[in-house]
Design a protein around this motif. Sequence first.
Motif, PDB file in Angstrom:
ATOM      1  N   UNK A 519     -60.242 -36.699 -54.339  1.00 21.38           N
ATOM      2  CA  UNK A 519     -59.952 -35.585 -55.259  1.00 21.38           C
ATOM      3  C   UNK A 519     -58.908 -36.058 -56.264  1.00 21.38           C
ATOM      4  N   UNK A 520     -59.161 -35.907 -57.542  1.00 22.12           N
ATOM      5  CA  UNK A 520     -58.208 -36.442 -58.537  1.00 22.12           C
ATOM      6  C   UNK A 520     -56.847 -35.762 -58.446  1.00 22.12           C
ATOM      7  N   UNK A 521     -55.841 -36.501 -58.869  1.00 17.20           N
ATOM      8  CA  UNK A 521     -54.476 -35.979 -58.841  1.00 17.20           C
ATOM      9  C   UNK A 521     -54.156 -35.118 -60.049  1.00 17.20           C
ATOM     10  N   UNK A 522     -52.862 -34.962 -60.302  1.00 13.01           N
ATOM     11  CA  UNK A 522     -52.407 -34.106 -61.402  1.00 13.01           C
ATOM     12  C   UNK A 522     -52.470 -34.865 -62.727  1.00 13.01           C
ATOM     13  N   UNK A 523     -52.950 -34.243 -63.784  1.00 12.57           N
ATOM     14  CA  UNK A 523     -52.830 -34.877 -65.110  1.00 12.57           C
ATOM     15  C   UNK A 523     -51.366 -35.080 -65.479  1.00 12.57           C
ATOM     16  N   UNK A 524     -51.115 -36.055 -66.349  1.00  9.09           N
ATOM     17  CA  UNK A 524     -49.752 -36.432 -66.707  1.00  9.09           C
ATOM     18  C   UNK A 524     -49.454 -36.071 -68.157  1.00  9.09           C
ATOM     19  N   UNK A 525     -48.175 -35.875 -68.413  1.00 15.40           N
ATOM     20  CA  UNK A 525     -47.631 -35.741 -69.777  1.00 15.40           C
ATOM     21  C   UNK A 525     -48.395 -34.699 -70.594  1.00 15.40           C
ATOM     22  N   UNK A 526     -48.616 -33.549 -70.000  1.00  9.06           N
ATOM     23  CA  UNK A 526     -49.253 -32.446 -70.739  1.00  9.06           C
ATOM     24  C   UNK A 526     -48.281 -31.914 -71.786  1.00  9.06           C
ATOM     25  N   UNK A 602     -61.680 -30.010 -57.028  1.00 12.19           N
ATOM     26  CA  UNK A 602     -60.730 -29.725 -58.117  1.00 12.19           C
ATOM     27  C   UNK A 602     -59.326 -30.040 -57.630  1.00 12.19           C
ATOM     28  N   UNK A 603     -58.593 -30.819 -58.406  1.00 11.01           N
ATOM     29  CA  UNK A 603     -57.268 -31.251 -57.994  1.00 11.01           C
ATOM     30  C   UNK A 603     -56.181 -30.218 -58.248  1.00 11.01           C
ATOM     31  N   UNK A 604     -54.952 -30.612 -57.928  1.00  5.74           N
ATOM     32  CA  UNK A 604     -53.789 -29.750 -58.147  1.00  5.74           C
ATOM     33  C   UNK A 604     -53.495 -29.649 -59.649  1.00  5.74           C
ATOM     34  N   UNK A 605     -52.915 -28.525 -60.068  1.00  2.00           N
ATOM     35  CA  UNK A 605     -52.615 -28.387 -61.505  1.00  2.00           C
ATOM     36  C   UNK A 605     -51.459 -29.279 -61.928  1.00  2.00           C
ATOM     37  N   UNK A 606     -51.461 -29.612 -63.192  1.00  2.00           N
ATOM     38  CA  UNK A 606     -50.362 -30.382 -63.763  1.00  2.00           C
ATOM     39  C   UNK A 606     -49.118 -29.507 -63.884  1.00  2.00           C
ATOM     40  N   UNK A 607     -48.020 -30.151 -64.250  1.00  2.58           N
ATOM     41  CA  UNK A 607     -46.827 -29.376 -64.557  1.00  2.58           C
ATOM     42  C   UNK A 607     -47.101 -28.503 -65.781  1.00  2.58           C
ATOM     43  N   UNK A 608     -46.675 -27.238 -65.702  1.00  2.00           N
ATOM     44  CA  UNK A 608     -46.903 -26.316 -66.815  1.00  2.00           C
ATOM     45  C   UNK A 608     -46.037 -26.690 -68.014  1.00  2.00           C
ATOM     46  N   UNK A 609     -46.574 -26.440 -69.181  1.00  2.00           N
ATOM     47  CA  UNK A 609     -45.800 -26.688 -70.402  1.00  2.00           C
ATOM     48  C   UNK A 609     -44.725 -25.628 -70.558  1.00  2.00           C
ATOM     49  N   UNK A 610     -43.767 -25.923 -71.427  1.00  2.00           N
ATOM     50  CA  UNK A 610     -42.799 -24.900 -71.803  1.00  2.00           C
ATOM     51  C   UNK A 610     -43.518 -23.768 -72.535  1.00  2.00           C
TER      52      UNK A 610
END
Length: 1457
Positions: A519-526, A602-610
């Motif tokens: 299962x893919x990980x979290x996307x980076x640098x959103x 479906x993987x975990x969500x990325x860090x949310x943007x500001x």
Amino acid sequence: MSGSTPFYQKHHRHYDRGYRSKELESAVSQYQSSSSSSSYAARRSSSRESRLSPMPKRAKPTYLAMDKENQIIGYVVPIFRGSQEYASGFSDTEEARVKESAGYMARRNLFTSGLEMERTEQTSRKVSMRESAERISLSKRIYENEEHHKRMNKDSLMHAPEFVIKPRSHTVWEKQCVRLHCTVSGWPDPRVVWYKNNVTIDPMAHPGKYKLESSYNVHSLEINRCDFDDTAQYRVSAMNSKGELSSFASIVVKRFKGEVEEALPMPRRKSEEYNIICTHTYGITFDTHIVDGFGVSFGREGETMSLGATVIISPNLARYQPEVQWYRDDVLLQPSKWCHMHWSGDKATLTLTHLNKEDEGLYTLRITTKSKYETYSAYVFVRDADAEVEGAPGAPLDVKCQDANKDYVIVTWKQPAVDGGSSILGYFVDRCEVGTTHWSQCNDTPIKFARFPVTGLVEGRSYTFRVRAVNKSGMSRPSRVSEAVAAMDPADRARMRGTSAPWTGQIIVTEEEPAEGVVPGKPKELEVTEATKNYVVLSWKPPGERGHEGIMYYVEKCVSGTDSWQRVNTEIPVKSPRFALFDLAEGKAYSFRVRCCNSAGVGEPSEATEATTVGDKLDIPSAPGRVVPTRNTDTSVVVSWEASRDAKELVGYYIEASIVGSNKFEPCNNKPVKGTRFICHGLVTGESYVFRVKALNAAGLSECSQESEAIEVKAAIGGGIPHASPTPPYGISVLECVRDSMVLAWKQPTFIGGADITGYFVDYREVINGVPGTWHEANVKSVSDRAYRVSDLKENRKYQFQVRAANMAGVGIPSLPSGTFVCEEWTIAVPGPPHDLQVTEVRANTLVLLYKPPVYQGRDPVNGFYIDIKEADAEEEAWRGVNEKAILTNYMKIKILKEGETYVFRVRAQNKAGVGKASEPTEPVLAETKPGTTEIVVDVDDDGVISMNFACSNLTPDSKFVWSKNYEEITDDTRITVATSGGKSKATFNMLAEDDIGIYSCAVTHTDGAGSSYTLSAEELKKLLELSHDHKFPIIPLKTELAVELQEKGRIRFWLQAEKISANGKIEYVFNDNSLSQGEKYKMNFNKDTGVIEMIMESLLPEDEGTFTFQLQDGKATNQSSLVLIGDVFKGLQKESAFMRKEWHRKQGPHFVEYLSYEVTPECCVILKCKVGNIKKETVALWYKDGREVKGDEKLTFTEGVLKLEIAQISKKDAGVYEIVLKDDRGQDTSTLNLTEQGFRDLMNEVFSNIANSSTALKIQSTDEGIRLYSFVSYYNEALQVTWHHKDSAIAFTDRIKSGVVGEQLWLQITEPTEKDKGKYAIEFHDGKDGLKRTVELSGQGEATAKFQMAPYFLYNRARVAGGLPDVVTIQELKALNLTCNISGEPLPEVVWLKNEREIVSDGHYVMKLEAGKYASFTITTVNTADSGKYSILVKNKYGTESADFTVSVFSPDSKK
């Protein structure tokens, strides 16, 4: 879906069946269902696997991407490392044949219709996909076998990178091209990265600037058109799994001292360099000359233009043809429908078939031979075509498609320079599907932002776009159409080009074997890369953990402040790490996050943007700075300007010119230029022009800059640069020294060459045994400060230095060599010397000294400065301090000068350790105020705007006004806005506040020290703010505020008085925010002499309750005053007005001046009275009691007087409502007095008060029975309440102690008194208020005791009624009644007869006689019924009083019958 796709769409180059998701899904499902039956190739592949691979067997991988619900979301084709030929199992020819046959099958299936063709399509796709899967499986096994053998013997195959050929350093001229080469070996193939000053070089970030190439382990970096900023150290780094190695090279870019060419040659390609090298070494050298070139050209949109030049090449070889290239703004042009190129052997021609503003720019013809190349350049200007509607704006330009996806395209463009005379309201975007001619409008309302997302596109189809501008006059012509763009996912577009997009995750290269089912990980640098009110664009990087198959993405949004996440792309996940969101609510804040998905889930969500607020983030740029025109030719002017400050995403500038006096500006360029210098062509020789500049970005065009100074168009002398190089600097000193570097300082040249100094160059040389060595450059790039650190020196070595100054005319000659300085580290505790001393604002008695702190701080930070002064010709011992205490600022105003003296100054710094070395002294300064010296003037205009103004009369063409706060130049315009025109400069405070307190100064460059300063203190700030408020909001002073008063007839007068108002003053009368006007209800008056303003109303109605306001305006001055009439205040005024109006009407006839009231005389007689007025002879007055007339005066004999009604002996029967009516033919008036209940009680209390006040002192009298205490009153009323007290206690009456009233005597009888009866006695009269007491002491002393003892004597001599009177007398009416009784007493008693407690006076009806002093007779001559009642005889002398009562009853003969 094939049936719905138009035929023309299928022929377009962007169309491919990969977009037909339905067919793809169908084919994949068929392939999956038939995977149980394997082909011969698959079995052969499996047998080879068992022979070659020692690895254990693994489960067959799946190439379908699934989500959590096991729905197919894509097809993943993994690509493995290794030789292409060996991995695929085919030769180049075979692979090309397979691709060709697959393409043929795809095209045939794509255009086939009908059920049979559909089955054929499915079968062919099934076979093709099976073969592809078999090839992939075979390639993977071969790759695994190869990797296995590498691991078994990896030391013989793998090695770290090595530089076979290293890059070498270069020194080039500005605007030339340079190329760095290197050859690298290593296994695995190294990854090569180029760096500039340790910063990675990204060619995409600088389009056209850098070009990276790699071929057969040969790597190159090409830098196009070098400038000073390219002077740097460059590093190339090669890295693989065995290690990393770097090599360095330097590039030095030098500038020509003469005029720089407008265009320099473009870089050569490899083949060109090879041919040139070979030909130059072994062949012929060609000479190229370009003659009959094209000049600056002007065209109009829609026209055709040809540019041509004759080329002479010698020797002339018939078979040899040079390479002919055309460039526009340094971009190579390619043949297209817009431009045609032709070479005839001796003439090169470029034809622009349909001019548009995009075609404007600098055109360069380049002729390249095998030995060298020649270039020729000229500018082409393209004006707008005539508008279809008069006053309409010009067409937009440079329409481009960015961020294209499968259902949207973001279209961008540039705003036109011509707005048609009125501001552009917005833009309309049109689209056209490729293959049709129908244009459809994409937006219903004009948009002002030069960027618009076009949605609703059909996936797989291609579109072109155009833009039109609109203003109030009409619509512009459409722009040139954009390049065609296909609506497809960026990942699919990259795959169609034959390359893999690095973000799609389709290529997986890892050192370890990738795991399956991960299962893919979290996307980076959103991050949010772009946010407008119409859309938001997100971008991110793929996760590190993603398995061996491709991944897709789900985008989620959340309204800020909530925890509710909503998936945006619910139906189909996106493949590329870039996504645009639409339909967001403007003004709301959102957060975003992204999830990855593949067949494993479906993987975990990325860090949310500001939180990002939806709205246009891009601001319109600020206006460009100062515009400076310079002569160039007799038809052109070079215009330069200061760039817009803090401009974001700047597109470029538009330059406008106007003939002086015409006030009509015309654009000089119709395509934005990005630099801050432009040559304006096509001007009229001899005319004077002014110029202005506008900046633009996607948000719009800025305000125009300040107009330049007027300049006459004529050829310049010396190439338009009438300046010289500056003279050498001088006074080189050392500010700090460490082991390997020294900080130098120097003084500015005495002559700067007429232009600002752009920088300094420092050279150094080593001195060995007194012999100077060779000069070396310390800095390649100029430094702007007059201090510089020279590095890379050797400790304890001796050095000399020289400095050169540079301006726009070039680099000046070097200074004289400095003294010899030893490079050794300073260890002293005190600070080093300050530097860069400057003297400004010189006056007869004052000047300002500026300086910079020392570079060497010592052991502790600097905490103050001391200023020294001495006369210029005085000895060194004459130095004296200006300040006793150290100052913290880097400036000081010296006020101890004597006019006409010449001074020098120096500065010393101190820290905790002490005071350091003094700075170099300044140049001698003469204390004088030069003619024409002006000061800063603070002004407050009529709008309340506070500004500082400075004027200078001795300006030069290059002079600039420099404003500073606390002697630091003001660069931020948020607090102060500076505007300069001619010889005057104004610094305007945007919003004056405490943050603006400080010292403000203005200096004028290129003058003899012109400048001034102004100190804004807290007190001055307060004064200016008050003055600004008064000017901004001038007030008309008022003597009185708005007031209200009642006039005759009950009129209501609203009025105020202004202290000062002109005859032009205007008044607005307002009631509850509604304006009032002169009319029947409102009467307005404005006395301009006295300033009295009034408004009169006849009466107040309920709807008049509210707020009345008088608004005054006299020019700009205003004021207002309001009066609130609501609630009880309004009702009271309304009632009073109605009463006054009624009173006025009442007083028009007979009326009461004073209304009916009563008065109690001392004799306790009650008089009702009123005062009347305006009466005449015919006026009558009628008295009424309880509605019945009491008394009437037929005629009044006085004009003004008092009417009275007397009530002699008031009793309860007199209670009632009394009314008097005054009337005649003019009207009547009524006055009423209520004497019932409380009114009557109040009256009686006043009567009782008079009775009490008339009472005599309490006296003691002896009687036959005992002692009598008594008091006389002037009048007794039976309603009077009295209380007798003995020793402050109310007396309880018994047979022995009695009280009573006889006539006007109130008595207390004590029969047979005893000792207990002694004490204080009092009689209390009650009048409803405080009452009254009369007291007497009955004790064993004094007169009271004697009377107590002589009581028998008193009893004998007191007045007495002996007898003879009956108790009741009954008598017939009209008879005579005669009664007689005996009285006695010594002295002779006084006899009084009473009827109903009232004294009877002897008259003809009543006859009372006393005969012989002892016979008293009472006679009624003719008895009538009115004589019935209670009668009494009262006798009294000094010893006592006695009474006898009888009742008379009168009857008539008729009543008796």
